[in-house]
Design a protein around this motif. Sequence first.
Motif, short mmCIF file in Angstrom:
data_model
loop_
_atom_site.label_atom_id
_atom_site.label_comp_id
_atom_site.label_asym_id
_atom_site.label_seq_id
_atom_site.Cartn_x
_atom_site.Cartn_y
_atom_site.Cartn_z
N ALA A 1 -3.40 5.09 -3.93
CA ALA A 1 -3.43 4.71 -5.34
C ALA A 1 -4.70 5.20 -6.03
O ALA A 1 -4.68 5.51 -7.23
CB ALA A 1 -3.30 3.20 -5.48
N ASP A 2 -5.81 5.30 -5.28
CA ASP A 2 -7.10 5.70 -5.88
C ASP A 2 -7.51 7.11 -5.50
O ASP A 2 -8.67 7.49 -5.69
CB ASP A 2 -8.19 4.72 -5.46
CG ASP A 2 -8.02 3.36 -6.10
OD1 ASP A 2 -7.38 3.30 -7.17
OD2 ASP A 2 -8.50 2.36 -5.53
N ILE A 3 -6.58 7.90 -4.97
CA ILE A 3 -6.95 9.21 -4.45
C ILE A 3 -7.50 10.13 -5.54
O ILE A 3 -8.37 10.96 -5.31
CB ILE A 3 -5.73 9.88 -3.75
CG1 ILE A 3 -6.17 11.07 -2.91
CG2 ILE A 3 -4.67 10.29 -4.76
CD1 ILE A 3 -6.88 10.70 -1.65
N SER B 1 -7.69 10.12 2.79
CA SER B 1 -7.71 8.70 2.44
C SER B 1 -6.32 8.08 2.55
O SER B 1 -5.32 8.69 2.15
CB SER B 1 -8.23 8.53 1.01
OG SER B 1 -8.16 7.17 0.60
N LEU B 2 -6.30 6.88 3.11
CA LEU B 2 -5.07 6.08 3.15
C LEU B 2 -4.84 5.34 1.85
O LEU B 2 -3.74 4.84 1.59
CB LEU B 2 -5.13 5.08 4.30
CG LEU B 2 -5.10 5.65 5.72
CD1 LEU B 2 -5.51 4.58 6.73
CD2 LEU B 2 -3.71 6.18 6.06
N ASP B 3 -5.89 5.27 1.02
CA ASP B 3 -5.80 4.57 -0.25
C ASP B 3 -5.20 5.52 -1.29
O ASP B 3 -5.89 6.13 -2.09
CB ASP B 3 -7.20 4.11 -0.69
CG ASP B 3 -7.16 3.20 -1.90
OD1 ASP B 3 -6.04 2.92 -2.40
OD2 ASP B 3 -8.22 2.77 -2.37
N TYR C 1 0.81 -1.22 0.00
CA TYR C 1 0.00 0.00 0.00
C TYR C 1 0.84 1.27 0.00
O TYR C 1 0.31 2.37 -0.10
CB TYR C 1 -0.95 0.01 1.21
CG TYR C 1 -0.25 -0.07 2.56
CD1 TYR C 1 0.41 1.03 3.10
CD2 TYR C 1 -0.29 -1.24 3.30
CE1 TYR C 1 1.03 0.97 4.34
CE2 TYR C 1 0.33 -1.33 4.54
CZ TYR C 1 0.99 -0.23 5.06
OH TYR C 1 1.61 -0.29 6.27
N ARG D 1 1.26 6.06 9.02
CA ARG D 1 0.94 6.01 7.59
C ARG D 1 0.50 7.38 7.10
O ARG D 1 0.08 8.25 7.89
CB ARG D 1 -0.15 4.97 7.32
CG ARG D 1 0.27 3.53 7.57
CD ARG D 1 -0.85 2.56 7.24
NE ARG D 1 -1.26 2.68 5.83
CZ ARG D 1 -2.30 2.02 5.31
NH1 ARG D 1 -3.03 1.21 6.06
NH2 ARG D 1 -2.61 2.18 4.03
#
Length: 429
Positions: free
Chosen positions: A263-265, A259-261, A26, A38
């Motif tokens: 890649a999809d920000i 968001s911690l995601d 991630y 993170r």
Amino acid sequence: MSKILPNSLASPELELLGPMLDHHDYGWSASFQGLTLRTALQPIFSISHKRVVGYEALIRAFDTDNSSVLPLHLFGLPTTEAENVLLDRLCRYLHIQNYSSLSEQVNWLFLNVSPKVVASGRQNDSFFGQLLERTGLPPHRVVIEIVEQPTDDSAQLREAVAYYQQLGCLTAIDDFGAGHSNFERIWNLSPDIVKLDRSLLTRAIDDKKARQILNGIASLLHQSGCLVLLEGVETHDQAMIAIDAGVDFVQGFYFSRPSLDLADIDRKTPDLEQLLTDYKSRDRVQLDPTQQITDFFSGFFQSAVNQLRTGQTLKIACNELLTHHAVSRCYLIDALGVQVDDTLLSASSSHNLDPRFRPLENTSSADWYRQLYLKQALAQPDRIQVTRPYLSITGAYMCVTLSLAYVHAGQMKVLCCDILANPEAGRRS
């Protein structure tokens, strides 16, 4: 997972921080006193561009059970200045490492820096330039946010901020409008961006005066050479207020949550086109009542001017205007800005004069040349002009002024009519 290993060319600071970072599927994480750190990113949008122009990096901490730990607890762990500096640098290292790994190649990365760390001196943060060099993130894509709070050494703070600016980074004052905010820091530090605290927005929701103050602050910051970002926007109505205030950028849950995601920000984009359409169509009259006022009073006002052109007296020409409960006063001004004769008050205004402002009532021979409504009227004769709501000096109440320049007997004159911006509220009391 993999770690960043020290190398012979790295500074001592980077050699110390590198082994504290780990790489996962991630992205990158860091370890600090038993916690896993993170990066979460929250998009920042330009209203005019209708798209993302930057991301604020926020730290998220988790314990050994992967339970979330409050940032307040995380930043309460350091017990010495050295540990405080270490945590601050570790967070920035982590954020930059994660952001540098993304495909994003244009927008800004906003990084929070504690004033205590910044004010501890240029030398104490000299690793930052080397960090950017190592990660390959260009300085012009970094915005260093300084939290708006007092520091013990303002001179050293200026020196440290100058260091970031010399690196090529942008600088921002965070949380302006809360607690210890003042314009002195804006003038001393000359930031590129000022982030307005959410408290200014929450007050503006139900308080028209607070909304006017918000608009004024944004305008003053623009005149100071700063771009303006309003944070904490959580509802559609708050977004309307932000647009009306004239801020450049917006940030908040209404647009996108952190968001911690990573890649999809980029895929979580609000419909700013529709938001602007809503502002133009549904809220234009509500947020700017001047057009509604002009439409309602233009016939009465034009009739008064037509009578004055024929030589009618001011009292007779404005008689119908002055019967309306929202009309405060009518007066004539010559081409040099000097008032001709006395002001005519409406019946309702005469009965509601505030005795506290009696020294301001007599305006005979007053000079209004500086007023925008006069300059606009003289620049465009025979066209009705209308101001935005402003505080009238003749009674300290909010009003809108209609003005029109016309010629009678070879002389230019300007008829002015003050209309209460909030007739129900009446005068200040």
